[in-house]
Motif scaffolding. Structure first.
Motif, PDB file in Angstrom:
ATOM      1  N   GLU A  88       0.848  -1.193   0.000  1.00 29.78           N
ATOM      2  CA  GLU A  88       0.000   0.000   0.000  1.00 29.78           C
ATOM      3  C   GLU A  88       0.881   1.239   0.000  1.00 29.78           C
ATOM      4  N   VAL A  89       0.344   2.299  -0.525  1.00 29.37           N
ATOM      5  CA  VAL A  89       1.044   3.576  -0.399  1.00 29.37           C
ATOM      6  C   VAL A  89       0.073   4.569   0.237  1.00 29.37           C
ATOM      7  N   THR A  90       0.617   5.403   1.131  1.00 25.04           N
ATOM      8  CA  THR A  90      -0.198   6.447   1.748  1.00 25.04           C
ATOM      9  C   THR A  90       0.121   7.771   1.092  1.00 25.04           C
ATOM     10  N   LEU A  91      -0.925   8.434   0.623  1.00 29.41           N
ATOM     11  CA  LEU A  91      -0.756   9.757   0.027  1.00 29.41           C
ATOM     12  C   LEU A  91      -1.424  10.779   0.929  1.00 29.41           C
ATOM     13  N   ARG A  92      -0.786  11.932   1.072  1.00 33.35           N
ATOM     14  CA  ARG A  92      -1.455  13.072   1.725  1.00 33.35           C
ATOM     15  C   ARG A  92      -1.634  14.109   0.634  1.00 33.35           C
ATOM     16  N   ILE A  93      -2.871  14.369   0.261  1.00 30.55           N
ATOM     17  CA  ILE A  93      -3.156  15.194  -0.913  1.00 30.55           C
ATOM     18  C   ILE A  93      -3.873  16.470  -0.504  1.00 30.55           C
ATOM     19  N   GLU A 100      -5.557  12.340   3.953  1.00 29.81           N
ATOM     20  CA  GLU A 100      -4.753  11.115   3.789  1.00 29.81           C
ATOM     21  C   GLU A 100      -5.576   9.997   3.127  1.00 29.81           C
ATOM     22  N   TYR A 101      -4.944   9.300   2.186  1.00 30.48           N
ATOM     23  CA  TYR A 101      -5.591   8.170   1.508  1.00 30.48           C
ATOM     24  C   TYR A 101      -4.579   7.029   1.400  1.00 30.48           C
ATOM     25  N   LYS A 102      -5.084   5.809   1.477  1.00 31.64           N
ATOM     26  CA  LYS A 102      -4.230   4.635   1.226  1.00 31.64           C
ATOM     27  C   LYS A 102      -4.738   3.944  -0.028  1.00 31.64           C
ATOM     28  N   HIS A 106      -4.737   8.603  -9.375  1.00 30.04           N
ATOM     29  CA  HIS A 106      -5.888   8.006 -10.080  1.00 30.04           C
ATOM     30  C   HIS A 106      -6.548   6.905  -9.241  1.00 30.04           C
ATOM     31  N   GLN A 107      -5.745   6.193  -8.489  1.00 34.24           N
ATOM     32  CA  GLN A 107      -6.316   5.168  -7.595  1.00 34.24           C
ATOM     33  C   GLN A 107      -7.169   5.820  -6.512  1.00 34.24           C
ATOM     34  N   VAL A 108      -6.713   6.973  -6.031  1.00 38.82           N
ATOM     35  CA  VAL A 108      -7.515   7.699  -5.031  1.00 38.82           C
ATOM     36  C   VAL A 108      -8.858   8.090  -5.641  1.00 38.82           C
ATOM     37  N   GLN A 109      -8.805   8.583  -6.888  1.00 44.20           N
ATOM     38  CA  GLN A 109     -10.075   8.942  -7.558  1.00 44.20           C
ATOM     39  C   GLN A 109     -10.981   7.720  -7.699  1.00 44.20           C
ATOM     40  N   ALA A 110     -10.369   6.580  -8.074  1.00 44.79           N
ATOM     41  CA  ALA A 110     -11.170   5.378  -8.353  1.00 44.79           C
ATOM     42  C   ALA A 110     -11.750   4.764  -7.072  1.00 44.79           C
ATOM     43  N   LEU A 111     -10.960   4.805  -5.993  1.00 48.20           N
ATOM     44  CA  LEU A 111     -11.355   4.048  -4.801  1.00 48.20           C
ATOM     45  C   LEU A 111     -11.967   4.900  -3.694  1.00 48.20           C
ATOM     46  N   HIS A 112     -11.601   6.184  -3.644  1.00 50.72           N
ATOM     47  CA  HIS A 112     -12.027   6.984  -2.479  1.00 50.72           C
ATOM     48  C   HIS A 112     -12.756   8.274  -2.826  1.00 50.72           C
ATOM     49  N   ASP A 125       7.722   3.468   3.534  1.00 48.98           N
ATOM     50  CA  ASP A 125       7.069   3.421   4.848  1.00 48.98           C
ATOM     51  C   ASP A 125       6.619   4.810   5.310  1.00 48.98           C
ATOM     52  N   GLN A 126       6.634   5.768   4.412  1.00 45.57           N
ATOM     53  CA  GLN A 126       6.205   7.130   4.803  1.00 45.57           C
ATOM     54  C   GLN A 126       5.190   7.676   3.800  1.00 45.57           C
ATOM     55  N   PRO A 127       4.265   8.537   4.279  1.00 45.46           N
ATOM     56  CA  PRO A 127       3.297   9.125   3.339  1.00 45.46           C
ATOM     57  C   PRO A 127       4.006  10.015   2.317  1.00 45.46           C
ATOM     58  N   ILE A 128       3.425  10.079   1.148  1.00 44.40           N
ATOM     59  CA  ILE A 128       3.928  10.981   0.101  1.00 44.40           C
ATOM     60  C   ILE A 128       2.963  12.169   0.024  1.00 44.40           C
ATOM     61  N   GLU A 129       3.517  13.375   0.128  1.00 43.21           N
ATOM     62  CA  GLU A 129       2.659  14.576   0.084  1.00 43.21           C
ATOM     63  C   GLU A 129       2.547  15.088  -1.338  1.00 43.21           C
ATOM     64  N   VAL A 130       1.328  15.337  -1.787  1.00 47.75           N
ATOM     65  CA  VAL A 130       1.106  15.850  -3.136  1.00 47.75           C
ATOM     66  C   VAL A 130       0.311  17.148  -3.033  1.00 47.75           C
ATOM     67  N   ARG A 131       0.907  18.210  -3.552  1.00 48.74           N
ATOM     68  CA  ARG A 131       0.263  19.531  -3.491  1.00 48.74           C
ATOM     69  C   ARG A 131       0.250  20.159  -4.880  1.00 48.74           C
TER      70      ARG A 131
END
Ligand code: SF4
Ligand code: F3S
Ligand code: FES
Length: 252
Positions: free
Chosen positions: A5-10, A23-25, A39-45, A85-91
């Protein structure tokens, strides 16, 4: 967290609002890039998450954003570049106003573009020039207008872009590249040195070279475009011999 899994902070927010980091996984597959994960965040959450993209091949320049604080094309930025093992921040790009989430309003750039006089050949019926001359300007034609260089340049990022007359204080590295491609073209006859000095604010660039570091097309923005253009401006406006020659010869 499983490294499957990857954790994104968007960043989520509309223009004018403060917004928030959410935050999304999402599942992590080999070879994924940041845009795949978005795109996975859009599709799943969150199907209403706004992100601009077109080619997914690093060529249209539309998916620029800031990933862990660095300007990046999201479609070319592999998740392997970041610790798993760390969230990736996307801005969104900081230098431009947010429309929604990761989409910014970059129309300021198109207004600047209109200030630059187009290519003006002496004789449109004879457009021959050598390969060596073509090689000199070829690099500047690779620009995909992603505006990552505009985003990272501290002059645009941290200061109000508009001058007192409503025009730009500094047009930014992307437009130094465009002017360089025109000014150094062997057949062009237009002189854009006054424009560079007075309207495009070339003097505001203090050669920090951050623009060159982020350019996905590896254009040597500072060394090959900005510095030679600065030299042309200095030659024309501050070289006493050239000033004297223009007075004597009556040439502007
Ligand atoms: Fe993007 Fe490079 Fe063009 Fe700047 S010069 S807009 S970083 S491609
Ligand atoms: Fe900005 Fe690049 Fe100059 S980052 S200050 S335009 S060298
Ligand atoms: Fe075209 Fe990223 S989607 S450059």
């Amino acid at each position: 967290m499983s490294n499957k899994e990857v954790t994104l902070r968007i960043f989520r927010g509309q223009g004018g609002s403060k917004g928030e980091m959410v935050e999304y996984k999402v599942p992590r597959d080999p070879g994924m890039v940041v845009l795949d994960a978005v795109h996975q965040v859009q599709a799943l959450h969150s199907p209403d998450l706004a992100v601009r993209w077109n080619c997914k091949a690093g060529k249209c320049g539309s998916c620029g954003g800031e990933v862990n604080g660095k300007p990046r094309l999201m479609c070319m930025d592999r998740l392997d570049n970041y610790p798993d093992d760390q969230p990736i921040e996307v801005r969104p790009m900081k230098a431009f106003p947010v429309i929604k989430d990761l989409v910014t309003d970059v129309s300021w750039n198109y207004e600047i573009n209109k200030l630059i006089p187009a290519f003006k050949p002496a004789n449109p019926d004879d457009m021959r020039f050598s390969q060596r001359e073509a090689d000199r300007v070829q690099e500047f034609r690779k620009c995909i207008e992603c505006f990552l260089c505009q985003d990272v340049c501290h002059v645009l990022r941290d200061h109000d872009k508009k001058g007192t007359d409503g025009g730009p204080k500094f047009a930014g590295p992307r437009f130094m590249v465009r002017v360089a491609g025109l000014e150094m073209h062997p057949l062009d006859t237009e002189d854009r040195t006054d424009l560079l000095k007075d309207q495009l604010g070339i003097g505001f660039c203090n050669i920090t070279k951050c623009c060159t570091e982020v350019c996905p097309e590896s254009i040597h923005i500072t060394d090959n475009a900005i510095i030679p253009l600065k030299e042309r401006v200095v030659d024309k406006h501050y070289d006493p011999l050239q000033i004297l020659w223009r007075k004597v010869s009556g040439k502007s």
